[in-house]
Design a protein around this motif. Structure first.
Motif, PDB file in Angstrom:
ATOM      1  N   VAL A  69       0.949  -1.296  -0.066  1.00  0.00           N
ATOM      2  CA  VAL A  69      -0.117  -0.071   0.086  1.00  0.00           C
ATOM      3  C   VAL A  69       0.972   1.328   0.080  1.00  0.00           C
ATOM      4  O   VAL A  69       1.895   1.387   0.777  1.00  0.00           O
ATOM      5  CB  VAL A  69      -0.931  -0.004   1.179  1.00  0.00           C
ATOM      6  N   SER A  71       0.838   5.108   0.967  1.00  0.00           N
ATOM      7  CA  SER A  71       0.028   5.946   1.193  1.00  0.00           C
ATOM      8  C   SER A  71       0.694   7.409   1.567  1.00  0.00           C
ATOM      9  O   SER A  71      -0.023   8.212   1.750  1.00  0.00           O
ATOM     10  CB  SER A  71      -0.632   5.579   2.899  1.00  0.00           C
ATOM     11  N   HIS A  80      -1.286  10.450   0.730  1.00  0.00           N
ATOM     12  CA  HIS A  80      -2.333  10.203  -0.453  1.00  0.00           C
ATOM     13  C   HIS A  80      -3.346   9.222   0.115  1.00  0.00           C
ATOM     14  O   HIS A  80      -3.348   8.874   0.899  1.00  0.00           O
ATOM     15  CB  HIS A  80      -1.623   9.813  -1.555  1.00  0.00           C
ATOM     16  N   GLN A  81      -4.351   9.285  -1.070  1.00  0.00           N
ATOM     17  CA  GLN A  81      -5.522   8.261  -0.770  1.00  0.00           C
ATOM     18  C   GLN A  81      -4.386   7.082  -1.080  1.00  0.00           C
ATOM     19  O   GLN A  81      -3.942   6.811  -2.038  1.00  0.00           O
ATOM     20  CB  GLN A  81      -6.322   8.523  -2.020  1.00  0.00           C
ATOM     21  N   PRO A  82      -4.674   5.847  -0.094  1.00  0.00           N
ATOM     22  CA  PRO A  82      -3.861   4.725  -0.150  1.00  0.00           C
ATOM     23  C   PRO A  82      -4.423   3.976  -1.549  1.00  0.00           C
ATOM     24  O   PRO A  82      -5.282   3.989  -2.125  1.00  0.00           O
ATOM     25  CB  PRO A  82      -4.356   3.786   0.926  1.00  0.00           C
ATOM     26  N   LYS A  83      -2.765   3.555  -2.071  1.00  0.00           N
ATOM     27  CA  LYS A  83      -3.080   2.722  -3.451  1.00  0.00           C
ATOM     28  C   LYS A  83      -2.440   1.354  -3.190  1.00  0.00           C
ATOM     29  O   LYS A  83      -1.415   1.203  -2.733  1.00  0.00           O
ATOM     30  CB  LYS A  83      -2.375   3.593  -4.489  1.00  0.00           C
ATOM     31  N   VAL A  84      -3.286   0.253  -3.494  1.00  0.00           N
ATOM     32  CA  VAL A  84      -2.696  -0.980  -3.444  1.00  0.00           C
ATOM     33  C   VAL A  84      -1.960  -1.252  -4.649  1.00  0.00           C
ATOM     34  O   VAL A  84      -2.508  -1.185  -5.740  1.00  0.00           O
ATOM     35  CB  VAL A  84      -4.074  -1.963  -3.401  1.00  0.00           C
ATOM     36  N   VAL A  85      -0.700  -1.648  -4.493  1.00  0.00           N
ATOM     37  CA  VAL A  85       0.096  -2.103  -5.779  1.00  0.00           C
ATOM     38  C   VAL A  85       0.290  -3.592  -5.852  1.00  0.00           C
ATOM     39  O   VAL A  85       0.749  -4.188  -6.522  1.00  0.00           O
ATOM     40  CB  VAL A  85       1.275  -1.294  -5.806  1.00  0.00           C
ATOM     41  N   THR A 109      -4.003   4.109   6.548  1.00  0.00           N
ATOM     42  CA  THR A 109      -3.571   2.383   6.233  1.00  0.00           C
ATOM     43  C   THR A 109      -4.298   1.416   6.666  1.00  0.00           C
ATOM     44  O   THR A 109      -4.599   0.264   6.018  1.00  0.00           O
ATOM     45  CB  THR A 109      -1.899   2.377   6.316  1.00  0.00           C
TER      46      THR A 109
END
Ligand SMILES: O=P(O)(O)OC[C@H]1O[C@H](OP(=O)(O)OP(=O)(O)O)[C@H](O)[C@@H]1O
Ligand SMILES: Nc1nc2[nH]cnc2c(=O)[nH]1
Ligand SMILES: [Mg+2]
Length: 168
Positions: A69, A71, A80-85, A109
């Protein structure tokens, strides 16, 4: 870009490798007492990876999954808005799994990952007041205005002595 600047922390708390190892072992003992063995551990990368390795060793758990993640960007906090990679596919809905992170700060998170794995237990080493309610277990509370420096964030530096004699 959907980014917000968090207020700058005013103090630092340095965590050494020894302290982190001790705290992770303390957490392992609590988790074994309260939950017994876990089927697997999900480490929130990157900060949760080393705590997950220590907990896995202590609790005899060899199935280590990860969720990546993003964040924060940069040092000390553009959030930032959390982003799942990378998703924690092996953990299903989290049943029998432990989610591990190094710390909770705002709790964003933790909340995000908990929603992905609603049946998992969530534990971390350090918790700031805003993130504390998102945890099931943590070891040490840290003030909200303190920035925790982990062993991987720092390096020992030479510090000149207070007094230096010319002829030395
Ligand atoms: O409670 P929050 O405000 O969401 O902050 C806590 C998260 O921030 C840090 O990770 P970071 O996003 O810096 O990435 P990293 O673990 O890859 O260093 C820390 O490891 C937690 O995962
Ligand atoms: N290293 C570190 N990362 C964080 N991410 C959010 N809060 C913190 C903190 O206090 N220290
Ligand atoms: Mg992290």
């Amino acid at each position: 870009m959907n980014a917000t600047s968090t207020p700058k922390p005013v103090t630092y708390a340095t965590v050494t490798w020894d302290q982190l190892h001790r705290d992770a072992r303390t957490l392992a003992a609590t988790l074994m007492e309260k939950h017994g063995p876990f089927r697997g551990i999900v480490a929130i990368t990157r900060g949760g990876l080393i705590p997950a390795a220590i907990l896995g060793r202590e609790m005899g758990c060899r199935l280590i999954e990860s969720v990546s993640v993003i964040s924060y960007a940069g040092e000390e906090g553009t959030q930032h808005q959390p982003k799942v990679v990378k998703a924690p596919t092996a953990a299903g809905d989290g049943e029998g799994f432990l989610i591990v992170d190094d710390l909770v700060d705002s709790g964003i998170t933790a909340q995000f990952v908990r929603e992905m794995l609603p049946k998992a237990v969530f534990a971390c080493l350090y918790a700031k007041p805003d993130g504390k309610p998102l945890t099931d277990h943590y070891v040490t509370e840290v003030a909200q205005d303190t920035w925790v420096l982990f062993p991987w964030d720092t390096a020992p530096l030479f510090v000149p002595p207070l007094v230096r004699n010319e002829k030395d």
